[in-house]
Design a protein around this motif. Structure first.
Motif, PDB file in Angstrom:
ATOM      1  N   SER A  78       0.835  -1.201   0.000  1.00  0.00           N
ATOM      2  CA  SER A  78       0.000   0.000   0.000  1.00  0.00           C
ATOM      3  C   SER A  78       0.871   1.253   0.000  1.00  0.00           C
ATOM      4  CB  SER A  78      -0.909   0.006   1.242  1.00  0.00           C
ATOM      5  OG  SER A  78      -1.525   1.261   1.399  1.00  0.00           O
ATOM      6  N   PRO A  79       0.985   1.948  -1.125  1.00  0.00           N
ATOM      7  CA  PRO A  79       1.743   3.211  -1.147  1.00  0.00           C
ATOM      8  C   PRO A  79       1.177   4.239  -0.171  1.00  0.00           C
ATOM      9  CG  PRO A  79       1.283   2.438  -3.386  1.00  0.00           C
ATOM     10  CD  PRO A  79       0.472   1.587  -2.457  1.00  0.00           C
ATOM     11  N   HIS A  80      -0.121   4.210   0.015  1.00  0.00           N
ATOM     12  CA  HIS A  80      -0.775   5.148   0.928  1.00  0.00           C
ATOM     13  C   HIS A  80      -0.260   4.953   2.351  1.00  0.00           C
ATOM     14  CE1 HIS A  80      -4.869   7.066   2.275  1.00  0.00           C
ATOM     15  NE2 HIS A  80      -3.851   7.894   2.407  1.00  0.00           N
ATOM     16  N   PHE A  81      -0.146   3.691   2.778  1.00  0.00           N
ATOM     17  CA  PHE A  81       0.370   3.419   4.125  1.00  0.00           C
ATOM     18  C   PHE A  81       1.868   3.679   4.197  1.00  0.00           C
ATOM     19  CE2 PHE A  81       2.179   0.839   7.487  1.00  0.00           C
ATOM     20  CZ  PHE A  81       1.331   1.095   8.551  1.00  0.00           C
ATOM     21  N   MET A  82       2.604   3.192   3.206  1.00  0.00           N
ATOM     22  CA  MET A  82       4.064   3.311   3.219  1.00  0.00           C
ATOM     23  C   MET A  82       4.516   4.771   3.243  1.00  0.00           C
ATOM     24  SD  MET A  82       5.584   0.343   3.311  1.00  0.00           S
ATOM     25  CE  MET A  82       7.219   0.631   2.632  1.00  0.00           C
ATOM     26  N   SER A  83       3.732   5.651   2.664  1.00  0.00           N
ATOM     27  CA  SER A  83       4.111   7.072   2.622  1.00  0.00           C
ATOM     28  C   SER A  83       3.904   7.759   3.969  1.00  0.00           C
ATOM     29  CB  SER A  83       3.291   7.799   1.555  1.00  0.00           C
ATOM     30  OG  SER A  83       1.927   7.848   1.935  1.00  0.00           O
ATOM     31  N   GLY A  84       3.144   7.115   4.868  1.00  0.00           N
ATOM     32  CA  GLY A  84       2.818   7.737   6.144  1.00  0.00           C
ATOM     33  C   GLY A  84       1.574   8.601   6.074  1.00  0.00           C
ATOM     34  N   LEU A  85       1.073   8.816   4.861  1.00  0.00           N
ATOM     35  CA  LEU A  85      -0.075   9.702   4.677  1.00  0.00           C
ATOM     36  C   LEU A  85      -1.344   9.120   5.292  1.00  0.00           C
ATOM     37  CD1 LEU A  85      -0.892  12.397   3.420  1.00  0.00           C
ATOM     38  CD2 LEU A  85      -1.392  11.175   1.284  1.00  0.00           C
ATOM     39  N   LEU A  86      -1.498   7.797   5.220  1.00  0.00           N
ATOM     40  CA  LEU A  86      -2.693   7.160   5.778  1.00  0.00           C
ATOM     41  C   LEU A  86      -2.815   7.432   7.275  1.00  0.00           C
ATOM     42  CD1 LEU A  86      -5.128   5.247   5.607  1.00  0.00           C
ATOM     43  CD2 LEU A  86      -3.544   3.345   5.959  1.00  0.00           C
ATOM     44  N   LEU A  87      -1.727   7.234   8.013  1.00  0.00           N
ATOM     45  CA  LEU A  87      -1.758   7.461   9.457  1.00  0.00           C
ATOM     46  C   LEU A  87      -2.001   8.935   9.775  1.00  0.00           C
ATOM     47  CD1 LEU A  87       1.218   5.182  10.590  1.00  0.00           C
ATOM     48  CD2 LEU A  87      -1.222   4.731  10.870  1.00  0.00           C
ATOM     49  N   ALA A  88      -1.328   9.805   9.046  1.00  0.00           N
ATOM     50  CA  ALA A  88      -1.495  11.242   9.286  1.00  0.00           C
ATOM     51  C   ALA A  88      -2.930  11.677   9.028  1.00  0.00           C
ATOM     52  CB  ALA A  88      -0.538  12.030   8.396  1.00  0.00           C
ATOM     53  N   GLN A  89      -3.509  11.214   7.927  1.00  0.00           N
ATOM     54  CA  GLN A  89      -4.881  11.592   7.592  1.00  0.00           C
ATOM     55  C   GLN A  89      -5.869  11.043   8.614  1.00  0.00           C
ATOM     56  OE1 GLN A  89      -5.058  10.035   3.592  1.00  0.00           O
ATOM     57  NE2 GLN A  89      -4.727  12.059   2.688  1.00  0.00           N
ATOM     58  N   TYR A  90      -5.640   9.800   9.056  1.00  0.00           N
ATOM     59  CA  TYR A  90      -6.562   9.194  10.011  1.00  0.00           C
ATOM     60  C   TYR A  90      -6.567   9.962  11.334  1.00  0.00           C
ATOM     61  CZ  TYR A  90      -8.791   5.780  13.053  1.00  0.00           C
ATOM     62  OH  TYR A  90      -9.622   5.173  13.952  1.00  0.00           O
ATOM     63  N   VAL A  91      -5.376  10.197  11.868  1.00  0.00           N
ATOM     64  CA  VAL A  91      -5.273  10.847  13.175  1.00  0.00           C
ATOM     65  C   VAL A  91      -5.782  12.284  13.116  1.00  0.00           C
ATOM     66  CG1 VAL A  91      -3.646  11.699  14.910  1.00  0.00           C
ATOM     67  CG2 VAL A  91      -3.421   9.372  14.007  1.00  0.00           C
ATOM     68  N   HIS A  92      -5.358  13.037  12.121  1.00  0.00           N
ATOM     69  CA  HIS A  92      -5.748  14.445  12.075  1.00  0.00           C
ATOM     70  C   HIS A  92      -7.185  14.616  11.604  1.00  0.00           C
ATOM     71  CE1 HIS A  92      -1.896  16.174  13.207  1.00  0.00           C
ATOM     72  NE2 HIS A  92      -1.356  15.146  12.577  1.00  0.00           N
ATOM     73  N   GLY A  93      -7.682  13.660  10.808  1.00  0.00           N
ATOM     74  CA  GLY A  93      -9.105  13.689  10.460  1.00  0.00           C
ATOM     75  C   GLY A  93      -9.966  13.435  11.686  1.00  0.00           C
ATOM     76  N   ALA A  94      -9.554  12.452  12.508  1.00  0.00           N
ATOM     77  CA  ALA A  94     -10.290  12.159  13.742  1.00  0.00           C
ATOM     78  C   ALA A  94     -10.264  13.352  14.692  1.00  0.00           C
ATOM     79  CB  ALA A  94      -9.683  10.927  14.427  1.00  0.00           C
ATOM     80  N   GLU A  95      -9.140  14.034  14.752  1.00  0.00           N
ATOM     81  CA  GLU A  95      -9.017  15.197  15.625  1.00  0.00           C
ATOM     82  C   GLU A  95      -9.944  16.328  15.159  1.00  0.00           C
ATOM     83  OE1 GLU A  95      -7.489  17.427  18.859  1.00  0.00           O
ATOM     84  OE2 GLU A  95      -7.452  15.287  18.363  1.00  0.00           O
ATOM     85  N   GLU A  96     -10.101  16.451  13.849  1.00  0.00           N
ATOM     86  CA  GLU A  96     -10.943  17.519  13.312  1.00  0.00           C
ATOM     87  C   GLU A  96     -12.423  17.289  13.615  1.00  0.00           C
ATOM     88  OE1 GLU A  96     -10.349  20.430  11.684  1.00  0.00           O
ATOM     89  OE2 GLU A  96      -8.240  20.139  12.227  1.00  0.00           O
ATOM     90  N   VAL A  97     -12.858  16.025  13.597  1.00  0.00           N
ATOM     91  CA  VAL A  97     -14.295  15.746  13.734  1.00  0.00           C
ATOM     92  C   VAL A  97     -14.696  15.387  15.164  1.00  0.00           C
ATOM     93  CG1 VAL A  97     -14.399  14.945  11.345  1.00  0.00           C
ATOM     94  CG2 VAL A  97     -14.102  13.270  13.180  1.00  0.00           C
ATOM     95  N   LYS A  98     -13.741  15.296  16.092  1.00  0.00           N
ATOM     96  CA  LYS A  98     -14.059  14.791  17.431  1.00  0.00           C
ATOM     97  C   LYS A  98     -15.143  15.591  18.131  1.00  0.00           C
ATOM     98  CE  LYS A  98     -10.560  17.369  20.062  1.00  0.00           C
ATOM     99  NZ  LYS A  98      -9.415  17.268  20.974  1.00  0.00           N
ATOM    100  N   ASP A  99     -15.164  16.913  17.924  1.00  0.00           N
ATOM    101  CA  ASP A  99     -16.159  17.746  18.601  1.00  0.00           C
ATOM    102  C   ASP A  99     -17.540  17.639  17.971  1.00  0.00           C
ATOM    103  OD1 ASP A  99     -14.251  18.666  20.395  1.00  0.00           O
ATOM    104  OD2 ASP A  99     -13.649  20.308  19.068  1.00  0.00           O
ATOM    105  N   ARG A 100     -17.619  17.024  16.798  1.00  0.00           N
ATOM    106  CA  ARG A 100     -18.907  16.855  16.128  1.00  0.00           C
ATOM    107  C   ARG A 100     -19.561  15.523  16.469  1.00  0.00           C
ATOM    108  NH1 ARG A 100     -19.568  20.391  11.715  1.00  0.00           N
ATOM    109  NH2 ARG A 100     -17.743  21.711  11.320  1.00  0.00           N
ATOM    110  N   LEU A 101     -18.818  14.637  17.133  1.00  0.00           N
ATOM    111  CA  LEU A 101     -19.349  13.317  17.477  1.00  0.00           C
ATOM    112  C   LEU A 101     -20.180  13.397  18.755  1.00  0.00           C
ATOM    113  CD1 LEU A 101     -16.124  11.193  16.838  1.00  0.00           C
ATOM    114  CD2 LEU A 101     -18.069  11.510  15.314  1.00  0.00           C
ATOM    115  N   PRO A 102     -21.253  12.612  18.849  1.00  0.00           N
ATOM    116  CA  PRO A 102     -22.091  12.651  20.059  1.00  0.00           C
ATOM    117  C   PRO A 102     -21.376  12.103  21.289  1.00  0.00           C
ATOM    118  CG  PRO A 102     -22.816  10.902  18.577  1.00  0.00           C
ATOM    119  CD  PRO A 102     -21.803  11.700  17.830  1.00  0.00           C
TER     120      PRO A 102
END
Length: 281
Positions: A171-195
């Motif tokens: 997986s180039p997406h995982f190997m580049s580190g982008l997958l982990l970065a997107q997952y963590v920072h995406g979760a951080e962005e939406v955390k206040d919108r979750l019930p």
């Protein structure tokens, strides 16, 4: 290596019977944690008619089957939770393990996750065992009674790690580190919108591992380190000198995994770490 000896001897290689008995308790704990956490945040009402999960089932399987699954949901989640306690306590362990196994397969109908499949397979390994013990008393015998069951559980964990390595490397997406970065920072962005609070990432870690080019480079190193560790840990668990290091690193690695999504992955992490005890004959 006892695993190869067991294979070539037709699984007559003797192992300590109590290895699988200890594992029975630990996998029971893993399943109990998973089942209990699934009931948080209105999990008891998850398949109510009019909810999203029921709607998705109806769209995929038809209204009649969706209604049937919704009707049986609460009895199943209650039975499997009680059965996981029975597995821990060694009360009719094979029957209890079978009920837990059915509960895990039932979950796959409405939430298909590879983590659940792994846990189901590990619980299934208890069924062909010759001596799972009763209660919290453990055998001190060395025999081939549990060799076949222990072999299967170790083989499944080996496949978990090495197949994971294979998928990540491809997986180039995982190997580049982008997958982990997107997952963590995406979760951080939406955390206040979750019930309900689903994620918690320490602020210093987010600052050090941000989604800037420098941060992505660090994530890439983390992704590559994960691959190396997942490839090496199963081998090191077989080696007496390396085993303490493998256990320590595995504990840190799975703690990191659990932090990514605590409620969704902690049961799986406990189950995987529990399997380490089976690498010793």
């Amino acid at each position: 290596m006892w695993l190869l000896d067991a294979l070539t001897s037709g699984f007559s290689t003797p192992t300590s019977e109590n290895r699988l008995q200890y594992f029975r308790i630990l996998i029971g704990v893993a399943c109990f944690v998973k089942f209990a956490l699934a009931l948080l945040h209105r999990g008891w009402f998850r398949l109510e008619r009019g909810g999203y999960t029921h709607y998705a089932l109806k769209h995929r399987m038809g209204e009649e089957q969706a209604d049937l699954i919704s009707t049986t949901y609460r009895p199943v989640v209650a039975i499997r939770l009680l059965a996981s306690v029975a597995v821990i306590c060694g009360v009719e362990p094979k029957i209890s393990a079978l009920l837990v196994l059915c509960g895990l397969f039932y979950e796959l109908i409405y939430e298909y996750r590879y983590n659940t499949i792994y846990m189901a397979l590990m619980v299934a390994c208890l069924l062909p065992a010759g001596n799972l013990g009763t209660g919290f008393s453990f055998s001190d015998r060395i025999s081939s009674t549990n060799t076949w069951a222990q072999f299967l559980a170790v083989l499944i964990t080996l496949d978990l790690y090495w197949n994971g390595v294979w998928l990540k490397v491809r997986s180039p997406h995982f190997m580049s580190g982008l997958l982990l970065a997107q997952y963590v920072h995406g979760a951080e962005e939406v955390k206040d919108r979750l019930p309900y609070r689903e994620f918690f990432y320490p602020r210093p870690a987010l600052k050090a591992l941000d989604d800037s080019p420098a941060g992505i480079k660090k994530w890439r190193l983390a992704a590559q380190a994960t691959i190396v560790l997942e490839a090496v840990i199963p081998i090191a668990l077989f080696l007496p000198q390396a085993r303490p290091w493998a256990i320590s690193i595995g504990l840190l690695l799975h703690t990191g995994f659990a932090l990514l999504k605590p409620r969704g992955i902690i049961g799986f992490s406990i189950a995987t770490l529990a399997s380490y005890i089976l690498f010793v004959p």
